[in-house]
Enzyme design. Structure first.
Site, PDB file in Angstrom:
ATOM      1  N   GLY A  70       0.817  -1.205   0.000  1.00  7.63           N
ATOM      2  CA  GLY A  70       0.000   0.000   0.000  1.00  7.63           C
ATOM      3  C   GLY A  70       0.855   1.262   0.000  1.00  7.63           C
ATOM      4  O   GLY A  70       0.593   2.209  -0.748  1.00  7.63           O
ATOM      5  N   THR A  71       1.886   1.273   0.830  1.00  6.44           N
ATOM      6  CA  THR A  71       2.719   2.477   0.965  1.00  6.44           C
ATOM      7  C   THR A  71       3.335   2.867  -0.376  1.00  6.44           C
ATOM      8  O   THR A  71       3.322   4.033  -0.774  1.00  6.44           O
ATOM      9  CB  THR A  71       3.828   2.233   2.016  1.00  6.44           C
ATOM     10  OG1 THR A  71       3.188   1.896   3.252  1.00  6.44           O
ATOM     11  CG2 THR A  71       4.723   3.431   2.202  1.00  6.44           C
ATOM     12  N   GLN A 115      -7.716  -0.398   3.648  1.00  6.33           N
ATOM     13  CA  GLN A 115      -8.506  -1.067   4.697  1.00  6.33           C
ATOM     14  C   GLN A 115      -9.880  -1.515   4.209  1.00  6.33           C
ATOM     15  O   GLN A 115     -10.652  -2.087   4.987  1.00  6.33           O
ATOM     16  CB  GLN A 115      -8.670  -0.157   5.916  1.00  6.33           C
ATOM     17  CG  GLN A 115      -7.398   0.067   6.705  1.00  6.33           C
ATOM     18  CD  GLN A 115      -6.885  -1.181   7.436  1.00  6.33           C
ATOM     19  OE1 GLN A 115      -7.604  -2.172   7.610  1.00  6.33           O
ATOM     20  NE2 GLN A 115      -5.633  -1.155   7.860  1.00  6.33           N
ATOM     21  N   ALA A 154      -2.118  -6.614  -0.017  1.00  4.85           N
ATOM     22  CA  ALA A 154      -2.502  -8.022   0.173  1.00  4.85           C
ATOM     23  C   ALA A 154      -2.550  -8.456   1.635  1.00  4.85           C
ATOM     24  O   ALA A 154      -3.379  -9.271   2.022  1.00  4.85           O
ATOM     25  CB  ALA A 154      -1.508  -8.920  -0.581  1.00  4.85           C
ATOM     26  N   HIS A 155      -1.647  -7.880   2.459  1.00  4.58           N
ATOM     27  CA  HIS A 155      -1.498  -8.489   3.790  1.00  4.58           C
ATOM     28  C   HIS A 155      -2.623  -8.143   4.757  1.00  4.58           C
ATOM     29  O   HIS A 155      -2.675  -8.675   5.861  1.00  4.58           O
ATOM     30  CB  HIS A 155      -0.118  -8.158   4.391  1.00  4.58           C
ATOM     31  CG  HIS A 155       0.063  -6.750   4.864  1.00  4.58           C
ATOM     32  ND1 HIS A 155       0.074  -6.419   6.198  1.00  4.58           N
ATOM     33  CD2 HIS A 155       0.264  -5.596   4.197  1.00  4.58           C
ATOM     34  CE1 HIS A 155       0.283  -5.106   6.318  1.00  4.58           C
ATOM     35  NE2 HIS A 155       0.405  -4.596   5.112  1.00  4.58           N
ATOM     36  N   THR A 170      12.384  -6.706 -11.536  1.00  2.00           N
ATOM     37  CA  THR A 170      11.800  -8.036 -11.752  1.00  2.00           C
ATOM     38  C   THR A 170      10.604  -8.236 -10.834  1.00  2.00           C
ATOM     39  O   THR A 170      10.690  -7.978  -9.630  1.00  2.00           O
ATOM     40  CB  THR A 170      12.869  -9.119 -11.484  1.00  2.00           C
ATOM     41  OG1 THR A 170      13.977  -8.853 -12.336  1.00  2.00           O
ATOM     42  CG2 THR A 170      12.329 -10.516 -11.737  1.00  2.00           C
ATOM     43  N   CYS A 222       3.103   0.665  14.840  1.00  2.00           N
ATOM     44  CA  CYS A 222       4.182   1.634  14.995  1.00  2.00           C
ATOM     45  C   CYS A 222       5.455   1.075  14.371  1.00  2.00           C
ATOM     46  O   CYS A 222       5.669  -0.127  14.347  1.00  2.00           O
ATOM     47  CB  CYS A 222       4.413   1.981  16.461  1.00  2.00           C
ATOM     48  SG  CYS A 222       5.086   0.631  17.406  1.00  2.00           S
TER      49      CYS A 222
HETATM   50  N1  PLP Z   1      -3.100   2.859   3.958  1.00  7.16           N
HETATM   51  C1  PLP Z   1      -3.814   2.390   4.989  1.00  7.16           C
HETATM   52  C2  PLP Z   1      -5.160   2.967   5.252  1.00  7.16           C
HETATM   53  C3  PLP Z   1      -3.305   1.370   5.799  1.00  7.16           C
HETATM   54  O1  PLP Z   1      -4.014   0.915   6.817  1.00  7.16           O
HETATM   55  C4  PLP Z   1      -2.016   0.857   5.512  1.00  7.16           C
HETATM   56  C5  PLP Z   1      -1.405  -0.173   6.379  1.00  7.16           C
HETATM   57  O2  PLP Z   1      -1.497  -0.109   7.585  1.00  7.16           O
HETATM   58  C6  PLP Z   1      -1.314   1.362   4.415  1.00  7.16           C
HETATM   59  C7  PLP Z   1      -1.892   2.365   3.669  1.00  7.16           C
HETATM   60  C8  PLP Z   1       0.057   0.850   4.052  1.00  7.16           C
HETATM   61  O3  PLP Z   1      -0.033  -0.406   3.456  1.00  7.16           O
HETATM   62  P1  PLP Z   1       1.240  -1.395   3.433  1.00  7.16           P
HETATM   63  O4  PLP Z   1       1.396  -1.911   4.829  1.00  7.16           O
HETATM   64  O5  PLP Z   1       0.860  -2.467   2.456  1.00  7.16           O
HETATM   65  O6  PLP Z   1       2.399  -0.592   2.979  1.00  7.16           O
END
Ligand code: PLP
Length: 384
Positions: free
Chosen positions: A70-71, A179, A200-201, A237, A329
């Site tokens: 996500g990040t 989420q 995914a996680h 890759t 955290c």
């Molecule tokens: N955005 C939201 C709302 C999240 O809850 C999270 C993860 O806690 C992220 C982004 C980041 O995702 P990732 O852990 O896959 O980088």
């Protein structure tokens, strides 16, 4: 008893996901860019995954970019749209809310070093953005609006679908749906967004894999240079096994999402009713009326409890219970959450706020246990 109520931080990998991934870590180890049969097998798996995910969110496959989570998707989307749209239209203003995930907030902050400005759209004390504040803040220079679907700390769900109506053709809307993806229906056409992030996680898939949806025609500069992967925008890759794992998690979500939603709603109601019976007005449940059933955020009010979130979490942990104060955290120290401040709480209440987040396998018996432990901790931490 061991209870895992931190499913918004991460979830346990599903057996079927692990099973689907293993062949791509063993015999099907090829590089998807190779033209021989090893490579072709990996390529087919990646493109099948792309199709499945696109179909799941109402997109087309070429609008899906695999990322390391996500990040990364968030960084890619915000930087990629803001920078290219600036080159094309000169617009340099960004809008977001103060209670986004740090990946969104810090990316905005970082863009200020490149000549961008950003403003916050107000949120109310339930965590919903104010449409009036959105409209007030949109100017001719607005390039990108970023508003999350489901808040990761308090579960508030935003009404995303009407936002685009306020934007002109060269103004874009990004929704962080990490989420919500796989838990609640996400259809990029119904939401009317130009970009969306998923991971995914949070849905029983592996860590370190996610995706960015970016609508075709949206300005988007590359995230990583050095390879033609992901249509020249994210070189490197591909992590075939993780992509296959994400796709398998999506397959399972497709089959089980509605049933899971019902189960988790029932757990959530049971949790809310039981905890309210025990603590009455000494606690506050955050997030208002339109929240994800997967998350409950509780504030133990400072007039009744000495609020120290870290020791609350440690006391829960000693009793076998995993919960959290908000987002996971990274530094090992727990700081009061910007989300809880963002919905108007003071430091003492922010310190006394805990997040419990569920999966469909959790049970009412686990909730009973957690509440009994909280009751014990509550008695020990009374002010007098
Ligand atoms: N955005 C939201 C709302 C999240 O809850 C999270 C993860 O806690 C992220 C982004 C980041 O995702 P990732 O852990 O896959 O980088």
């Amino acid at each position: 008893m061991q209870v895992y109520f931190d499913n918004a931080a991460t979830t346990k990998i599903h057996q079927k996901v692990l099973g689907a991934m293993l062949p791509y870590l063993k015999e099907n180890f090829g590089n998807a860019s190779s033209i021989h049969s090893y490579g072709r097998k990996a390529r087919v798996a990646i493109e099948n995954a792309r199709e499945l995910i696109a179909d799941f969110i109402g997109a087309i496959p070429s609008e899906i970019y695999f990322t390391s989570g996500g990040t990364e998707a968030i960084n890619f989307i915000i930087n990629g749209i803001a920078k290219t749209n600036f080159e094309e239209s000169g617009k340099n203003e960004l809008l977001t809310t103060p209670i986004e995930h740090k990946a969104v907030l810090d990316t905005h902050l970082n863009l200020t070093h490149n000549g961008f400005k950003y403003n916050f759209i107000e949120v109310n004390n339930s965590g919903s953005f104010s449409p009036t504040s959105l409209i007030k803040n949109i100017s001719n220079n607005t390039s990108l609006v970023s508003i999350m679907h489901t808040n990761n700390e308090i579960g508030t769900i935003n009404n995303i679908n009407k936002i685009s109506e306020n934007l002109s053709e060269d103004q874009y809307l990004f929704c962080d749906a990490v989420q919500a993806f796989g838990k609640i229906e996400i259809d990029v056409k119904k939401l009317n967004v130009h970009a969306l992030s998923g991971s995914a996680h949070k849905i029983y898939g592996p860590k370190g894999i996610g995706f960015a949806f970016v609508k075709s025609g949206t300005p988007l500069s590359p995230l990583l240079f050095g390879g033609s992967q992901e249509r020249n925008r994210r070189g490197g890759t591909e992590n075939t096994a993780a992509i296959v794992g994400l796709a398998e998690a999506v397959k399972i979500a497709k089959e089980e999402m509605d049933e899971n939603y019902k189960k988790v709603t029932s757990l959530n109601n049971y949790f809310r009713n039981s905890i309210s019976q025990v603590f009455g007005n000494k606690i506050e449940i955050n997030g208002g009326s339109y929240t994800s059933p997967y998350i409950v955020s509780l504030t133990f009010k400072s007039e009744y409890f000495k609020n120290d979130g870290e020791s609350l979490l440690m006391a829960l942990d000693i009793n076998g219970i995993a919960a959290s104060q908000g987002s996971a955290c990274t530094s090992g120290t727990i700081k009061p959450s910007h989300v809880i401040f963002g919905i108007g709480k003071e430091i003492d209440d922010a310190n006394g706020t805990l997040r419990f987040s569920f999966n469909p396998q959790n049970t009412n018996a686990e909730i009973d246990y957690v509440i009994s432990v909280l009751e014990k901790i509550g008695q020990q931490s009374k002010l007098s």
